[in-house]
Design an enzyme around this catalytic site. Sequence first.
Site, PDB file in Angstrom:
ATOM      1  N   SER A  16       0.932  -1.168  -0.047  1.00 35.91           N
ATOM      2  CA  SER A  16      -0.221  -0.072  -0.075  1.00 35.91           C
ATOM      3  C   SER A  16       0.767   1.403   0.058  1.00 35.91           C
ATOM      4  O   SER A  16       2.004   1.216   0.505  1.00 35.91           O
ATOM      5  CB  SER A  16      -0.850  -0.036   0.985  1.00 35.91           C
ATOM      6  OG  SER A  16      -1.575   1.237   1.496  1.00 35.91           O
ATOM      7  N   TYR A  63      -1.458   0.842  10.705  1.00 40.65           N
ATOM      8  CA  TYR A  63      -1.833   0.147   9.405  1.00 40.65           C
ATOM      9  C   TYR A  63      -0.607   0.642   8.474  1.00 40.65           C
ATOM     10  O   TYR A  63       0.121  -0.450   7.978  1.00 40.65           O
ATOM     11  CB  TYR A  63      -2.993   0.424   8.813  1.00 40.65           C
ATOM     12  CG  TYR A  63      -3.079   0.029   7.267  1.00 40.65           C
ATOM     13  CD1 TYR A  63      -3.615  -1.171   6.974  1.00 40.65           C
ATOM     14  CD2 TYR A  63      -3.070   0.913   6.204  1.00 40.65           C
ATOM     15  CE1 TYR A  63      -3.724  -1.589   5.824  1.00 40.65           C
ATOM     16  CE2 TYR A  63      -3.096   0.402   5.000  1.00 40.65           C
ATOM     17  CZ  TYR A  63      -3.576  -0.834   4.601  1.00 40.65           C
ATOM     18  OH  TYR A  63      -3.752  -1.457   3.395  1.00 40.65           O
TER      19      TYR A  63
END
Length: 251
Positions: free
Chosen positions: A144, A157
């Site tokens: 990501s 995250y």
Amino acid sequence: MKDAFGTPQSLLILGGTSEIALATARRLVARRTRTVWLAGRPSPALERAAADLRDIGADARTVAFDALDSESHEETLGKVFAEGDIDMVLLAFGILGDQARDEGDPMAAVRVAQTNYTGAVSAGLICARALQAQGHGSLVVLSSVAGERARRANFIYGSSKAGLDAFAQGLGDALHGTGVHVMVVRPGFVRSKMTAGMAEAPMATTPVAVALAIETGLRRRSEAVWVPGPLRLVMSALRHVPRPVFRRLPV
């Protein structure tokens, strides 16, 4: 074995209900892929995903897999590879977590880290070894852009994805020249069930767009894929913004 255009005949998806992974599977089945293993926690959603792939011509099978149960990975994944060569492994499991809640609940934060990073290290190494033993294959890892630089809004995250990204890059270097191709995929904000209800970030994308980028990356034997492509330039700039300035940016 993959054809001249990089399309695998067999595909193992770790995270068998991932919208990005299933969009990728549908694209590949439409080309040449015939066998698809969906690994994930047993659920009606996993079975529906397999049924949907069978409807478009795939031999879709499910296997119970828990990212948090690293001790079971060797046996579970070993059984899949024992059934025949796997041309492509798509490591697509992960959880977003809830930043506000997780900051006050360390065990919830640990679950994010264990799922996104520790579980991926375990499964990634096992699959890499199996691919190397068969002498060919691709390992595609869904990372990501959140891992490029920790942001106040989602640093738990983001840090787990940063670890995953670094691991996948190092694994790719370790496997260079063995016949095994490792590709890291870095999407931006993806419109999906996981992000439903969240404020949409600039340059948002979709599971279908990420799937197309994965297919293109396979064909080109890319080592890293950004979705959308211009995010590479954006994140390159953001990495070098001084921290006092970065803290004030609306990112």
